[in-house]
Write an enzyme that holds these catalytic residues in place. Sequence first.
Site, PDB file in Angstrom:
ATOM      1  N   ALA A 164     -30.321  43.688 -48.409  1.00 56.42           N
ATOM      2  CA  ALA A 164     -31.332  43.393 -49.438  1.00 56.42           C
ATOM      3  C   ALA A 164     -30.618  43.089 -50.739  1.00 56.42           C
ATOM      4  O   ALA A 164     -29.459  43.460 -50.932  1.00 56.42           O
ATOM      5  CB  ALA A 164     -32.258  44.596 -49.640  1.00 56.42           C
TER       6      ALA A 164
ATOM      7  N   TYR B  21     -38.282  43.053 -57.992  1.00 58.76           N
ATOM      8  CA  TYR B  21     -37.672  43.686 -56.814  1.00 58.76           C
ATOM      9  C   TYR B  21     -38.762  44.216 -55.876  1.00 58.76           C
ATOM     10  O   TYR B  21     -38.770  43.910 -54.679  1.00 58.76           O
ATOM     11  CB  TYR B  21     -36.739  44.819 -57.267  1.00 58.76           C
TER      12      TYR B  21
ATOM     13  N   ASP C 232     -39.931  52.607 -52.001  1.00 57.31           N
ATOM     14  CA  ASP C 232     -41.026  53.215 -52.768  1.00 57.31           C
ATOM     15  C   ASP C 232     -41.480  52.295 -53.910  1.00 57.31           C
ATOM     16  O   ASP C 232     -42.586  52.456 -54.425  1.00 57.31           O
ATOM     17  CB  ASP C 232     -40.577  54.569 -53.340  1.00 57.31           C
TER      18      ASP C 232
ATOM     19  N   ASP D 293     -25.375  35.926 -43.600  1.00 57.63           N
ATOM     20  CA  ASP D 293     -26.193  35.909 -44.808  1.00 57.63           C
ATOM     21  C   ASP D 293     -27.649  35.803 -44.336  1.00 57.63           C
ATOM     22  O   ASP D 293     -28.023  34.822 -43.687  1.00 57.63           O
ATOM     23  CB  ASP D 293     -25.782  34.684 -45.637  1.00 57.63           C
TER      24      ASP D 293
HETATM   25  N1  LIG Z   1     -30.792  52.062 -53.142  1.00 51.40           N
HETATM   26  C1  LIG Z   1     -31.977  52.640 -53.245  1.00 51.40           C
HETATM   27  O1  LIG Z   1     -32.205  53.520 -54.083  1.00 51.40           O
HETATM   28  C2  LIG Z   1     -33.076  52.249 -52.302  1.00 51.40           C
HETATM   29  C3  LIG Z   1     -34.303  52.919 -52.396  1.00 51.40           C
HETATM   30  C4  LIG Z   1     -35.323  52.571 -51.518  1.00 51.40           C
HETATM   31  C5  LIG Z   1     -35.123  51.583 -50.567  1.00 51.40           C
HETATM   32  N2  LIG Z   1     -33.928  50.935 -50.516  1.00 51.40           N
HETATM   33  C6  LIG Z   1     -33.775  49.889 -49.503  1.00 51.40           C
HETATM   34  O2  LIG Z   1     -32.866  50.373 -48.548  1.00 51.40           O
HETATM   35  C7  LIG Z   1     -32.118  49.291 -47.988  1.00 51.40           C
HETATM   36  C8  LIG Z   1     -30.650  49.590 -48.076  1.00 51.40           C
HETATM   37  O3  LIG Z   1     -30.317  49.781 -49.445  1.00 51.40           O
HETATM   38  P1  LIG Z   1     -28.868  50.207 -49.911  1.00 51.40           P
HETATM   39  O4  LIG Z   1     -29.055  51.192 -50.993  1.00 51.40           O
HETATM   40  O5  LIG Z   1     -28.011  50.522 -48.731  1.00 51.40           O
HETATM   41  O6  LIG Z   1     -28.406  48.832 -50.592  1.00 51.40           O
HETATM   42  P2  LIG Z   1     -26.952  48.263 -50.842  1.00 51.40           P
HETATM   43  O7  LIG Z   1     -25.943  49.346 -50.843  1.00 51.40           O
HETATM   44  O8  LIG Z   1     -27.099  47.371 -52.023  1.00 51.40           O
HETATM   45  O9  LIG Z   1     -26.721  47.403 -49.527  1.00 51.40           O
HETATM   46  C9  LIG Z   1     -27.360  46.199 -49.302  1.00 51.40           C
HETATM   47  C10 LIG Z   1     -26.375  45.325 -48.585  1.00 51.40           C
HETATM   48  O10 LIG Z   1     -26.989  44.055 -48.358  1.00 51.40           O
HETATM   49  C11 LIG Z   1     -26.036  43.075 -48.640  1.00 51.40           C
HETATM   50  N3  LIG Z   1     -26.676  41.798 -48.932  1.00 51.40           N
HETATM   51  C12 LIG Z   1     -27.175  41.336 -50.094  1.00 51.40           C
HETATM   52  N4  LIG Z   1     -27.642  40.080 -49.932  1.00 51.40           N
HETATM   53  C13 LIG Z   1     -27.444  39.760 -48.626  1.00 51.40           C
HETATM   54  C14 LIG Z   1     -27.690  38.613 -47.856  1.00 51.40           C
HETATM   55  N5  LIG Z   1     -28.235  37.521 -48.389  1.00 51.40           N
HETATM   56  N6  LIG Z   1     -27.350  38.626 -46.546  1.00 51.40           N
HETATM   57  C15 LIG Z   1     -26.776  39.707 -45.989  1.00 51.40           C
HETATM   58  N7  LIG Z   1     -26.493  40.817 -46.678  1.00 51.40           N
HETATM   59  C16 LIG Z   1     -26.832  40.856 -47.983  1.00 51.40           C
HETATM   60  C17 LIG Z   1     -25.268  43.611 -49.830  1.00 51.40           C
HETATM   61  O11 LIG Z   1     -24.033  42.937 -49.966  1.00 51.40           O
HETATM   62  P3  LIG Z   1     -23.380  42.788 -51.436  1.00 51.40           P
HETATM   63  O12 LIG Z   1     -23.297  44.160 -51.991  1.00 51.40           O
HETATM   64  O13 LIG Z   1     -22.061  42.152 -51.155  1.00 51.40           O
HETATM   65  O14 LIG Z   1     -24.322  41.915 -52.209  1.00 51.40           O
HETATM   66  C18 LIG Z   1     -25.101  45.067 -49.403  1.00 51.40           C
HETATM   67  O15 LIG Z   1     -23.965  45.229 -48.588  1.00 51.40           O
HETATM   68  C19 LIG Z   1     -32.571  48.052 -48.756  1.00 51.40           C
HETATM   69  O16 LIG Z   1     -33.565  47.403 -48.011  1.00 51.40           O
HETATM   70  C20 LIG Z   1     -33.185  48.595 -50.021  1.00 51.40           C
HETATM   71  O17 LIG Z   1     -34.171  47.726 -50.527  1.00 51.40           O
HETATM   72  C21 LIG Z   1     -32.895  51.260 -51.348  1.00 51.40           C
END
Ligand SMILES: NC(=O)c1ccc[n+]([C@@H]2O[C@H](COP(=O)([O-])OP(=O)(O)OC[C@H]3O[C@@H](n4cnc5c(N)ncnc54)[C@H](OP(=O)(O)O)[C@@H]3O)[C@@H](O)[C@H]2O)c1
Length: 283
Positions: A60, A125, A102, A36
Site C-alpha cells: 500500500a 489515504y 481504521d 508493482d
Molecule cells: N502502518 C499502519 O499504521 C497501518 C494501520 C492500519 C492499516 N495499515 C495497512 O496495513 C498494510 C500494511 O502496512 P505496513 O504498515 O506494513 O506498510 P509499509 O511498511 O509501508 O509496507 C507497505 C509496502 O508496500 C510497498 N509498496 C508501496 N507501493 C507499492 C506498489 N505500487 N507495489 C508493490 N508494493 C508497494 C512499500 O514499498 P516502499 O516502502 O518501497 O514504498 C512497502 O514495502 C497496508 O495495507 C496499510 O494500509 C497500516
Amino acid sequence: MKIVITGAGGQLGKELVRILKETDYTVFPYSKKQVDIANRSQIKEMMEKVRPDYLINTAAYTQVDLCETELEKAYLINGIGTYYLAHEAREKKAKFFHISTDYVFNGEKHEPYTEEDVTDPRTVYGKSKQLGEELALATYENTTIIRTSWLYGHDGNNFVNTIKKLADYSQKIRVVHDQYGCPTFAKDVGIALKQLLTKPAGIYHVTNNGNCSWFELANEIISFLNKKVDIIPVSSKEYGLKTPRPMYSVLCSKKLNSSGIFLRNWKDGLCEYLKKEADNIDY
Ligand SMILES: NC(=O)c1ccc[n+]([C@@H]2O[C@H](COP(=O)([O-])OP(=O)(O)OC[C@H]3O[C@@H](n4cnc5c(N)ncnc54)[C@H](OP(=O)(O)O)[C@@H]3O)[C@@H](O)[C@H]2O)c1
C-alpha cells in the site's frame, strides 16, 4: 498450497513471510521491486507463473500526509492496484486477502467500530483504502478484507520506532492525548491472518485488544525503555498535524473472536516487540 504475498518488504509483509514460512504452505514473497501492484501486466505474469491458492496483499501507499498531495499515486496503488489483484485472484481462483485500515472510518464514534459500520474516510489515504476495499469486494466474492490499526513492526516507519529514536536524544516529547486507537503488533496480525486463511471470506477487524491514546502509548514505551523523558500531552489542535487523523478509531474484534481467533492485549504485544528490539535480534 501456494501463497503469494505482495508488499513483502513492508513491516506487515515481512512478519507474514516469517510466520507463513514456518508452516506447510509454500510462500512466494514479492517486494515492490519484484511486483508493482499498480502494474497490471506484472501482476498477471506473476500469477500465471505461480498459480497460487492464496493471494495476500500487504502492499500500500501508506504515507498519510503525502497521499494528500499525491492523490493520483494514492488512488492508483491503494484503489486500482487492489482491483488488479482481486481480478487476477478471481481468474486463478485464488482466495484473496487484502489489508485495510481504521482510517476508512471518520473517527466520530465513541465505541469500537464494527465491520457493519458505515465507512466515511476523511483523508485521501482513507478514501483510497476505502476504494480498494470496495473494488475488491465488488470484483471477487472470495475476498477477505482485514482492517487493522496503529501498526508497528521491526524496521518499520511507525510511532513506536519514532518514540524510541526520539527518546535517545530528547528530554521532552510532545504527544497527542485526545486520539484513541489500538496499537497492533504486525506479528499478531500475521498470526491471525494465518488462521483466517481457512475461514469464510468477508470483512474482519484485526487488532490487539484494548485501546489507548498516543500519549498513553508513548508513556508505555518510555517506561519500558526506562528513559528519563517527559511526555507532554497536547491536544490534536495544539499539535497541528497537517492531515487530521480520526479522533477515535478503535476496531471491534467480536467477529474475529466468534471465529475462534483472539489477539492479546496491546501492552503484551508491545512488551514482546520492545524486548526483541532490545535484544537486537537480526530481522
Ligand atoms: N502502518 C499502519 O499504521 C497501518 C494501520 C492500519 C492499516 N495499515 C495497512 O496495513 C498494510 C500494511 O502496512 P505496513 O504498515 O506494513 O506498510 P509499509 O511498511 O509501508 O509496507 C507497505 C509496502 O508496500 C510497498 N509498496 C508501496 N507501493 C507499492 C506498489 N505500487 N507495489 C508493490 N508494493 C508497494 C512499500 O514499498 P516502499 O516502502 O518501497 O514504498 C512497502 O514495502 C497496508 O495495507 C496499510 O494500509 C497500516
